[in-house]
Design a protein around this motif. Structure first.
Motif, PDB file in Angstrom:
ATOM      1  N   ALA A 236       0.834  -1.203   0.000  1.00 48.57           N
ATOM      2  CA  ALA A 236       0.000   0.000   0.000  1.00 48.57           C
ATOM      3  C   ALA A 236       0.869   1.253   0.000  1.00 48.57           C
ATOM      4  O   ALA A 236       1.968   1.272   0.559  1.00 48.57           O
ATOM      5  CB  ALA A 236      -0.917   0.001   1.214  1.00 48.57           C
ATOM      6  N   ASP A 237       0.377   2.302  -0.649  1.00 50.88           N
ATOM      7  CA  ASP A 237       1.046   3.604  -0.644  1.00 50.88           C
ATOM      8  C   ASP A 237      -0.024   4.672  -0.472  1.00 50.88           C
ATOM      9  O   ASP A 237      -0.708   5.046  -1.428  1.00 50.88           O
ATOM     10  CB  ASP A 237       1.825   3.817  -1.947  1.00 50.88           C
ATOM     11  CG  ASP A 237       2.753   5.031  -1.875  1.00 50.88           C
ATOM     12  OD1 ASP A 237       2.363   6.023  -1.226  1.00 50.88           O
ATOM     13  OD2 ASP A 237       3.845   4.984  -2.463  1.00 50.88           O
ATOM     14  N   VAL A 238      -0.187   5.145   0.772  1.00 50.69           N
ATOM     15  CA  VAL A 238      -1.251   6.094   1.098  1.00 50.69           C
ATOM     16  C   VAL A 238      -1.073   7.388   0.327  1.00 50.69           C
ATOM     17  O   VAL A 238      -2.031   7.971  -0.206  1.00 50.69           O
ATOM     18  CB  VAL A 238      -1.290   6.368   2.620  1.00 50.69           C
ATOM     19  CG1 VAL A 238      -2.367   7.395   2.945  1.00 50.69           C
ATOM     20  CG2 VAL A 238      -1.547   5.071   3.384  1.00 50.69           C
ATOM     21  N   GLU A 239       0.171   7.891   0.263  1.00 52.54           N
ATOM     22  CA  GLU A 239       0.431   9.173  -0.398  1.00 52.54           C
ATOM     23  C   GLU A 239       0.069   9.132  -1.884  1.00 52.54           C
ATOM     24  O   GLU A 239      -0.417  10.115  -2.443  1.00 52.54           O
ATOM     25  CB  GLU A 239       1.906   9.559  -0.226  1.00 52.54           C
ATOM     26  CG  GLU A 239       2.268   9.929   1.213  1.00 52.54           C
ATOM     27  CD  GLU A 239       3.711  10.389   1.330  1.00 52.54           C
ATOM     28  OE1 GLU A 239       4.405  10.480   0.293  1.00 52.54           O
ATOM     29  OE2 GLU A 239       4.139  10.649   2.474  1.00 52.54           O
ATOM     30  N   LEU A 245      -2.272  -4.616  -1.733  1.00 53.81           N
ATOM     31  CA  LEU A 245      -2.417  -5.807  -2.563  1.00 53.81           C
ATOM     32  C   LEU A 245      -2.643  -6.990  -1.639  1.00 53.81           C
ATOM     33  O   LEU A 245      -1.852  -7.243  -0.728  1.00 53.81           O
ATOM     34  CB  LEU A 245      -1.158  -6.038  -3.410  1.00 53.81           C
ATOM     35  CG  LEU A 245      -1.146  -7.323  -4.256  1.00 53.81           C
ATOM     36  CD1 LEU A 245      -2.214  -7.278  -5.330  1.00 53.81           C
ATOM     37  CD2 LEU A 245       0.237  -7.545  -4.878  1.00 53.81           C
ATOM     38  N   LEU A 246      -3.758  -7.704  -1.865  1.00 57.04           N
ATOM     39  CA  LEU A 246      -4.084  -8.868  -1.044  1.00 57.04           C
ATOM     40  C   LEU A 246      -3.711 -10.145  -1.786  1.00 57.04           C
ATOM     41  O   LEU A 246      -4.066 -10.317  -2.960  1.00 57.04           O
ATOM     42  CB  LEU A 246      -5.576  -8.892  -0.706  1.00 57.04           C
ATOM     43  CG  LEU A 246      -6.130  -7.681   0.060  1.00 57.04           C
ATOM     44  CD1 LEU A 246      -7.625  -7.864   0.299  1.00 57.04           C
ATOM     45  CD2 LEU A 246      -5.397  -7.485   1.382  1.00 57.04           C
ATOM     46  N   ASP A 247      -2.999 -11.017  -1.117  1.00 49.46           N
ATOM     47  CA  ASP A 247      -2.742 -12.350  -1.653  1.00 49.46           C
ATOM     48  C   ASP A 247      -3.876 -13.262  -1.202  1.00 49.46           C
ATOM     49  O   ASP A 247      -4.067 -13.497   0.000  1.00 49.46           O
ATOM     50  CB  ASP A 247      -1.403 -12.885  -1.142  1.00 49.46           C
ATOM     51  CG  ASP A 247      -0.216 -12.206  -1.813  1.00 49.46           C
ATOM     52  OD1 ASP A 247      -0.202 -12.131  -3.053  1.00 49.46           O
ATOM     53  OD2 ASP A 247       0.694 -11.741  -1.095  1.00 49.46           O
ATOM     54  N   VAL A 248      -4.643 -13.759  -2.163  1.00 50.29           N
ATOM     55  CA  VAL A 248      -5.785 -14.626  -1.875  1.00 50.29           C
ATOM     56  C   VAL A 248      -5.480 -16.015  -2.433  1.00 50.29           C
ATOM     57  O   VAL A 248      -5.350 -16.196  -3.649  1.00 50.29           O
ATOM     58  CB  VAL A 248      -7.081 -14.065  -2.507  1.00 50.29           C
ATOM     59  CG1 VAL A 248      -8.264 -14.987  -2.213  1.00 50.29           C
ATOM     60  CG2 VAL A 248      -7.361 -12.655  -1.993  1.00 50.29           C
ATOM     61  N   ARG A 249      -5.338 -16.978  -1.533  1.00 53.83           N
ATOM     62  CA  ARG A 249      -4.986 -18.345  -1.946  1.00 53.83           C
ATOM     63  C   ARG A 249      -6.217 -19.249  -1.794  1.00 53.83           C
ATOM     64  O   ARG A 249      -6.799 -19.334  -0.716  1.00 53.83           O
ATOM     65  CB  ARG A 249      -3.808 -18.862  -1.121  1.00 53.83           C
ATOM     66  CG  ARG A 249      -2.540 -18.068  -1.385  1.00 53.83           C
ATOM     67  CD  ARG A 249      -1.320 -18.614  -0.650  1.00 53.83           C
ATOM     68  NE  ARG A 249      -0.125 -17.852  -1.024  1.00 53.83           N
ATOM     69  CZ  ARG A 249       0.238 -16.699  -0.464  1.00 53.83           C
ATOM     70  NH1 ARG A 249      -0.481 -16.193   0.514  1.00 53.83           N
ATOM     71  NH2 ARG A 249       1.314 -16.059  -0.868  1.00 53.83           N
TER      72      ARG A 249
END
Length: 314
Positions: A236-239, A245-249
């Motif tokens: 994540a980059d708030v600025e 990014l979620l890793d969904v397995r």
């Protein structure tokens, strides 16, 4: 004008592929239930929540009630019957494009005992898919539905023809179901559309994508289990306004090697297509970017194996 507020639960029942999930989504206004042209798509009770100033209607979409051939089928039936005993009104879905048949009579016989006694549950007959037939056939079907009540020596609380896809009488059905709810406060916070856990919703989205365009036997043999959903460290980059990014397995289980080949496709082409379709829905659901990691495994005859059923969440 009245200040009375009603709240409670309505259970949608019907034989497989009667349009219950499509109707649930139409009433809620968002997709909370898996939809497929294949019968017996729903595997869990899915709650969708309708918010109104005067009421909160909690819809429980159930697996199709049917004569079971496997242990899985029996457990799905038990799940439906358990749900029926806990709701305030039942919506019995009977598709207009199919004649009232043995499956409908089986369900009507199951509902009949619930419609009498001290805690009688009203049953609303909902004629789904009304847009698929002409007016003459619709009238004929409504008469068949009335006759079905007489066969089990009961009366429907109401009969409402609807078309979930076309929006025909969806609001009318909502009003009818609300009418049968008890007075009470909100049961869920405003704006919440479902109480289904994220992992179950993700699994349902993957299973829906995997069911598109496959042979008839696969829907009954496919189970999906989400192993984990974790945020990738530093993604994540708030600025810059970049979401995490979620890793969904996810593991997809079938009963035979031949079914595994169907899900994967030549050179993995079909599984890539499943992943692309499912990821879009998952990203919308979770509000984040998703890396979806799919694996197909064989769990032989899992529908008939109590140990494997427990492992797969049934």
């Amino acid at each position: 004008m009245t200040d009375t507020h009603r709240s409670g639960f309505a259970c949608l029942v019907g034989r497989p592929n009667a349009g219950k999930s499509t109707l649930t989504n139409a009433l809620v206004g968002e997709k909370v239930a898996i939809m497929s042209a294949r019968p017996q798509t729903t595997r869990h009770t899915i709650r969708g929540i309708v918010h109104r100033p005067d009421a909160q209607l909690v819809l429980v979409d159930t697996p199709g009630l049917h004569r079971p051939r496997t242990l899985l089928g029996q457990r799905l039936n038990d799940l439906v019957k358990e749900t029926l005993g806990e709701v305030d009104v039942i919506a019995f879905c009977l598709p207009a494009d199919q004649k009232v048949g043995p499956g409908d009579r089986f369900i009507a016989a199951q509902l009949a005992p619930l419609m009498t006694g001290r805690r009688a549950v009203p049953v609303v007959a909902v004629v789904t898919k009304s847009d698929l037939v002409d007016r003459a056939r619709l009238m004929e079907h409504l008469l068949e539905v009335e006759q079905l009540a007489r066969e089990v020596e009961r009366e429907w609380a109401d009969i409402v023809p609807v078309s979930a896809k076309g929006g025909f009488q969806v609001t009318t059905l909502e009003d009818v179901l609300v009418k049968h709810l008890p007075e009470g406060p909100e049961l869920y916070p405003g704006g919440e559309l479902t109480d289904e856990p994220e992992q179950i919703m993700v699994a349902e989205l993957v299973r829906e994508a995997a069911l598109e365009g496959v042979r008839d036997e696969l829907p009954h043999s496919l189970a999906v289990v989400v192993e984990e959903i974790v945020e990738r460290e530093g993604s994540a980059d708030v600025e810059k306004g970049r979401p995490p990014l979620l890793d969904v397995r996810v593991n997809l289980f079938v009963e035979r090697e031949s079914q595994k080949a169907i899900v994967i496709g030549r050179g993995g082409s079909r599984l890539r297509d499943v992943g692309t379709r499912a990821r879009q829905g998952i990203e919308k659901l979770l509000g984040a970017r998703v890396y979806l990691d799919l694996h197909v495994k064989v769990a032989r005859d899992w529908q008939r194996d109590p140990k494997q059923l427990r492992k797969l969440g049934f």
